[in-house]
Design an enzyme around this catalytic site. Structure first.
Site, PDB file in Angstrom:
ATOM      1  N   CYS A   1     -27.000  72.484  -9.529  1.00 21.53           N
ATOM      2  CA  CYS A   1     -26.284  71.260  -9.983  1.00 21.53           C
ATOM      3  C   CYS A   1     -27.654  69.624  -9.699  1.00 21.53           C
ATOM      4  O   CYS A   1     -28.337  69.861  -8.710  1.00 21.53           O
ATOM      5  CB  CYS A   1     -25.429  70.785  -9.724  1.00 21.53           C
ATOM      6  SG  CYS A   1     -24.730  68.993 -11.001  1.00 21.53           S
TER       7      CYS A   1
ATOM      8  N   CYS B   1     -23.703  64.813  -4.726  1.00 20.50           N
ATOM      9  CA  CYS B   1     -22.147  64.580  -4.484  1.00 20.50           C
ATOM     10  C   CYS B   1     -22.426  64.944  -3.402  1.00 20.50           C
ATOM     11  O   CYS B   1     -22.599  66.819  -3.276  1.00 20.50           O
ATOM     12  CB  CYS B   1     -21.395  64.706  -5.395  1.00 20.50           C
ATOM     13  SG  CYS B   1     -21.691  64.768  -6.735  1.00 20.50           S
TER      14      CYS B   1
ATOM     15  N   CYS C   1     -20.657  68.806  -1.916  1.00 16.38           N
ATOM     16  CA  CYS C   1     -20.779  69.260  -2.783  1.00 16.38           C
ATOM     17  C   CYS C   1     -21.172  70.969  -2.680  1.00 16.38           C
ATOM     18  O   CYS C   1     -23.005  70.332  -2.477  1.00 16.38           O
ATOM     19  CB  CYS C   1     -20.945  69.463  -4.791  1.00 16.38           C
ATOM     20  SG  CYS C   1     -20.324  70.708  -5.927  1.00 16.38           S
TER      21      CYS C   1
ATOM     22  N   CYS D   1      -8.665  76.414 -16.415  1.00 23.11           N
ATOM     23  CA  CYS D   1      -9.638  75.705 -15.819  1.00 23.11           C
ATOM     24  C   CYS D   1     -11.228  76.463 -15.727  1.00 23.11           C
ATOM     25  O   CYS D   1     -11.167  77.001 -14.450  1.00 23.11           O
ATOM     26  CB  CYS D   1      -9.327  75.168 -14.541  1.00 23.11           C
ATOM     27  SG  CYS D   1     -10.198  73.711 -14.979  1.00 23.11           S
TER      28      CYS D   1
ATOM     29  N   CYS E   1      -8.043  74.081 -19.597  1.00 24.73           N
ATOM     30  CA  CYS E   1      -8.556  72.808 -18.983  1.00 24.73           C
ATOM     31  C   CYS E   1      -9.718  73.074 -18.477  1.00 24.73           C
ATOM     32  O   CYS E   1     -10.994  74.272 -18.661  1.00 24.73           O
ATOM     33  CB  CYS E   1      -8.276  73.148 -18.121  1.00 24.73           C
ATOM     34  SG  CYS E   1      -9.354  71.508 -16.980  1.00 24.73           S
TER      35      CYS E   1
ATOM     36  N   CYS F   1      -6.976  64.575 -16.254  1.00 16.46           N
ATOM     37  CA  CYS F   1      -6.133  65.459 -15.051  1.00 16.46           C
ATOM     38  C   CYS F   1      -8.118  64.672 -13.894  1.00 16.46           C
ATOM     39  O   CYS F   1      -8.780  65.210 -14.213  1.00 16.46           O
ATOM     40  CB  CYS F   1      -6.769  66.948 -14.615  1.00 16.46           C
ATOM     41  SG  CYS F   1      -6.858  67.375 -13.782  1.00 16.46           S
TER      42      CYS F   1
ATOM     43  N   ARG G   1      -1.652  67.529  -7.995  1.00 15.16           N
ATOM     44  CA  ARG G   1      -1.209  68.766  -7.762  1.00 15.16           C
ATOM     45  C   ARG G   1      -2.776  68.765  -6.257  1.00 15.16           C
ATOM     46  O   ARG G   1      -3.538  68.526  -5.489  1.00 15.16           O
ATOM     47  CB  ARG G   1      -2.484  69.253  -8.540  1.00 15.16           C
ATOM     48  CG  ARG G   1      -3.393  71.146  -8.433  1.00 15.16           C
ATOM     49  CD  ARG G   1      -3.881  71.452  -9.048  1.00 15.16           C
ATOM     50  NE  ARG G   1      -3.811  71.046 -10.185  1.00 15.16           N
ATOM     51  CZ  ARG G   1      -4.307  71.066 -11.431  1.00 15.16           C
ATOM     52  NH1 ARG G   1      -5.028  70.402 -11.874  1.00 15.16           N
ATOM     53  NH2 ARG G   1      -3.097  70.247 -12.916  1.00 15.16           N
TER      54      ARG G   1
END
Ligand code: SAM
Ligand code: DTB
Ligand code: SF4
Length: 326
Positions: free
Chosen positions: A52, A56, A59, A96, A128, A188, A260
């Protein structure tokens, strides 16, 4: 009554209550609005892993960090649908699909994801996706293919966001959430604790979520999984009481949302997880992997459900309830 006009002072006062009192208050709200024995079971699948472009700092999938994860291109349709069927067989009602993308790009890969959404929807699962930023047209295409929910986290406060991610802004995140909502897809949206943020950052995040015109349908609360090679690799483990405080405050502010208990369960005992359920958590990710990091085994969770008298929530419960009212 659901409220969208919480003041920051009110959120602050709830968050800072003595923790046992906070749990009792949250459990009371939970019992008033929800079936407390019910816990939604969701399965995550990373359909495109690693590489990616974003930075972040939590991550493991950011290309710029050496985390040693097994990166792979977009998975094949058949493999994804097979994994979804397996998740359904194991008791999940929501599936998801996550992609390590900054944003959705129109083209072959997105067309492919649209097919995956159709295929998973046809299995009767709530579908999702979490694919990064998207525009209104892309949101509408996903909706038309049968997408039920879209995960896009605000992660922390507006102010602290810049310390964690520099390659996009908080406003970018909010715009995507608006696009998702406009298309009629369920939102979400939640965050992560343990990034080095203060209590005020957590309170501001909760305030932002709870004062949206419509509360997110689900609010994931993640504890940082500190992965070697990321800038946050040395962050200490999140204390259980911090997790409980976050969950309980979310439950009181957004009584009907699914809260969650997300990343971090692998490091929690059953007793610690029970405190989270008592504080109002009513959803988990099941399956031995989240996106790239470990999660409790399916059998271990089944045992926990039996021990605590929890039952999996049926799929599309919200939709069925509103259909029977009409
Ligand atoms: N690329 C998309 C995005 O950023 O929205 C979707 C995938 S991204 C991995 C989804 C969410 O996972 C992030 O917003 C973050 O809240 C959470 N996450 C990522 N790494 C994590 C970690 N190490 N510990 C806890 N949560 C994490
Ligand atoms: C969310 O809030 N947590 C999930 C899901 N939404 C996509 C992701 C957690 C990822 C944890 C790190 C990993 O497994 O890569
Ligand atoms: Fe990319 Fe999402 Fe990970 Fe950020 S959180 S690096 S956008 S996969």
């Amino acid at each position: 009554m659901l409220r969208n006009d919480w003041t920051i002072e009110e959120v602050n006062a709830i968050y800072h209550k003595p923790v046992l009192e906070l749990i009792v208050d949250a459990a009371t709200v939970h019992r008033q609005y929800n079936t407390t024995a019910e816990v939604q079971v969701c399965t995550l699948l990373s359909v495109k892993t690693g590489g990616c472009s974003e930075d972040c700092s939590y991550c493991p999938q950011a290309a710029r960090y050496n985390t040693g994860i097994d990166a792979h291109r977009l998975m094949k349709y058949e493999d994804v649908v097979e994994r979804a069927a397996e998740a359904k067989h194991n008791g999940s009602t929501r599936f998801c699909m996550g992609a390590a993308w900054r944003s959705i790009k129109d083209g072959a890969d997105f067309d492919h994801v649209i097919e995956m959404v159709r295929g998973v929807n046809a299995l009767g699962l709530e579908v999702c996706c979490t694919l990064g930023m998207l525009d209104e047209t892309q949101a509408q295409r996903l909706k038309d293919a049968g997408l039920y929910a879209y995960n896009h986290n605000l992660d922390t406060s507006d102010q602290f966001y810049k310390e964690v991610i520099t390659t996009r802004t908080y406003d970018d995140r909010l715009t995507t959430l608006d696009n998702v909502e406009k298309a009629g897809i369920s939102v979400c949206c939640g965050g992560i604790i343990g990034l080095g943020e203060t209590d005020d950052d957590r309170i501001k995040l909760l305030h932002t979520l709870a004062t949206r015109a419509k509360h997110p349908e689900s609010v994931p609360v993640n504890a940082l999984v500190a992965v070697e090679g990321t800038p946050l690799e040395h962050q200490g483990k999140v204390n259980i009481w911090e997790m409980v405080r976050m969950i309980a405050t979310a439950r009181i502010l957004m009584p009907k949302s699914m809260v969650r208990l997300s990343a971090g369960r692998n490091d929690m005992s059953i007793i610690e997880q029970s405190l989270c359920f008592l504080a109002g958590a009513n959803s988990i990710f099941a399956g031995e992997k989240l996106l790239t990091t470990p999660n409790p085994e399916v059998n271990q969770d089944k045992l926990m459900f039996e021990m605590l008298g929890l039952v999996p929530r049926e799929s599309f419960k919200e939709v069925k309830a509103s259909a029977s009212v009409c």
